[in-house]
Design an enzyme around this catalytic site. Sequence first.
Site, mmCIF file in Angstrom:
data_model
loop_
_atom_site.group_PDB
_atom_site.id
_atom_site.type_symbol
_atom_site.label_atom_id
_atom_site.label_comp_id
_atom_site.label_asym_id
_atom_site.label_seq_id
_atom_site.Cartn_x
_atom_site.Cartn_y
_atom_site.Cartn_z
ATOM 1 N N GLY A 45 0.712 -1.259 -0.096
ATOM 2 C CA GLY A 45 -0.051 0.187 -0.024
ATOM 3 C C GLY A 45 0.771 1.156 0.117
ATOM 4 O O GLY A 45 0.387 2.323 -0.331
ATOM 5 N N ASP A 101 0.990 3.216 4.451
ATOM 6 C CA ASP A 101 -0.154 3.878 3.736
ATOM 7 C C ASP A 101 -1.263 4.452 4.808
ATOM 8 O O ASP A 101 -1.628 5.563 4.866
ATOM 9 C CB ASP A 101 -0.702 3.175 2.782
ATOM 10 C CG ASP A 101 -1.342 1.751 3.182
ATOM 11 O OD1 ASP A 101 -1.082 1.319 4.520
ATOM 12 O OD2 ASP A 101 -1.810 1.000 2.473
ATOM 13 N N ASP A 104 -4.795 1.957 10.950
ATOM 14 C CA ASP A 104 -6.306 1.761 11.123
ATOM 15 C C ASP A 104 -6.162 1.331 12.653
ATOM 16 O O ASP A 104 -6.161 2.164 13.435
ATOM 17 C CB ASP A 104 -6.890 0.755 10.231
ATOM 18 C CG ASP A 104 -8.270 0.645 10.256
ATOM 19 O OD1 ASP A 104 -9.104 1.189 11.008
ATOM 20 O OD2 ASP A 104 -8.582 -0.324 9.653
ATOM 21 N N ASP A 160 -5.582 -0.214 -1.818
ATOM 22 C CA ASP A 160 -6.630 -1.189 -2.746
ATOM 23 C C ASP A 160 -7.981 -1.731 -2.131
ATOM 24 O O ASP A 160 -7.695 -1.447 -1.038
ATOM 25 C CB ASP A 160 -5.593 -2.344 -3.178
ATOM 26 C CG ASP A 160 -5.257 -3.229 -1.795
ATOM 27 O OD1 ASP A 160 -5.045 -2.860 -0.932
ATOM 28 O OD2 ASP A 160 -5.812 -4.532 -1.990
ATOM 29 N N ARG A 166 -5.210 0.908 -6.764
ATOM 30 C CA ARG A 166 -3.895 1.483 -6.248
ATOM 31 C C ARG A 166 -3.344 2.781 -7.118
ATOM 32 O O ARG A 166 -2.913 3.586 -6.542
ATOM 33 C CB ARG A 166 -2.928 0.462 -6.208
ATOM 34 C CG ARG A 166 -2.990 -0.644 -5.311
ATOM 35 C CD ARG A 166 -1.970 -1.194 -5.078
ATOM 36 N NE ARG A 166 -1.781 -2.669 -4.417
ATOM 37 C CZ ARG A 166 -2.247 -3.142 -3.112
ATOM 38 N NH1 ARG A 166 -2.128 -2.031 -2.198
ATOM 39 N NH2 ARG A 166 -2.322 -4.186 -2.892
HETATM 40 P P1 5GP Z 1 -4.168 -1.981 10.802
HETATM 41 O O1 5GP Z 1 -3.162 -2.985 10.877
HETATM 42 O O2 5GP Z 1 -3.738 -0.693 11.529
HETATM 43 O O3 5GP Z 1 -5.557 -2.271 11.193
HETATM 44 O O4 5GP Z 1 -4.276 -1.625 9.161
HETATM 45 C C1 5GP Z 1 -3.305 -1.199 8.616
HETATM 46 C C2 5GP Z 1 -3.355 -1.994 7.180
HETATM 47 O O5 5GP Z 1 -4.600 -2.132 6.562
HETATM 48 C C3 5GP Z 1 -2.862 -0.680 6.053
HETATM 49 O O6 5GP Z 1 -1.656 -0.824 6.160
HETATM 50 C C4 5GP Z 1 -3.621 -0.978 4.812
HETATM 51 O O7 5GP Z 1 -2.871 -1.858 4.036
HETATM 52 C C5 5GP Z 1 -4.884 -1.708 5.405
HETATM 53 N N1 5GP Z 1 -5.977 -0.657 5.519
HETATM 54 C C6 5GP Z 1 -6.649 -0.042 6.770
HETATM 55 N N2 5GP Z 1 -7.679 0.747 6.394
HETATM 56 C C7 5GP Z 1 -7.743 0.736 5.072
HETATM 57 C C8 5GP Z 1 -8.664 1.342 4.322
HETATM 58 O O8 5GP Z 1 -9.468 2.266 4.603
HETATM 59 N N3 5GP Z 1 -8.490 1.266 2.983
HETATM 60 C C9 5GP Z 1 -7.378 0.367 2.417
HETATM 61 N N4 5GP Z 1 -7.462 0.264 0.952
HETATM 62 N N5 5GP Z 1 -6.475 -0.519 3.203
HETATM 63 C C10 5GP Z 1 -6.890 -0.006 4.418
HETATM 64 MG MG MG Z 2 -0.717 -1.672 4.049
#
Ligand code: 5GP
Ligand code: MG
Length: 181
Positions: A45, A101, A104, A160, A166
């Site tokens: 990402g 990227d 979350d 994505d 992307r």
């Molecule tokens: P986390 O581990 O912090 O929950 O999520 C991080 C990863 O989840 C990011 O690197 C990304 O790849 C994906 N991600 C989280 N939120 C989004 C979103 O709103 N859209 C997309 N496309 N990917 C997300």
């Molecule tokens: Mg990612």
Amino acid sequence: MEDDVCRVLISREQIARRVRELAAEIAGHYTDSHRGLTIVAILSGSVIFLADLIRHLPMKMKIGLITVSSYPGQATKSRGAQILESLRGEVRGQDVMVVDDILDTGTTLRLVLDELRARQPASLRTCVFLRKPAKAPPDLQVDFIGFDIEDVFVIGYGLDYNDHYRNYPHIGVLRAELYRD
Ligand code: 5GP
Ligand code: MG
């Protein structure tokens, strides 16, 4: 592709402006780095953000890559992160900045920080292009943030859905009927 997006959250012009500002902030933090900066990007990402950001950074640096899977296929909710391919090469004694990227739930970044800390860098900082403050854990340290956004699933500028979009140049929200939760 354009037709699949119901709302542009951040335009390519806003992105370009913010990336330049962010690069200036980052450069200000590494002015006295004699150890060498290594930027570790989390694939896939972050590739577009990485490419834009580093071309605004004036200092000498190395790039390392680490592949983490968190969203299998058509999922839009994190199912727990896993390192698929780890960083090659040494970072012991170097200044390391992790680039991702979007932050979350923080699972991905936490996993990568643990992995890198074990390799004993001289310093370890983090930079994310987007953050969803509603979900991001307050104890997770992030040094540089592009934009805080609302808690919606976004695509574009490297992000994505099921490996598509992307290359969409803005940060956009997909039409709800195109994805499943
Ligand atoms: P986390 O581990 O912090 O929950 O999520 C991080 C990863 O989840 C990011 O690197 C990304 O790849 C994906 N991600 C989280 N939120 C989004 C979103 O709103 N859209 C997309 N496309 N990917 C997300
Ligand atoms: Mg990612």
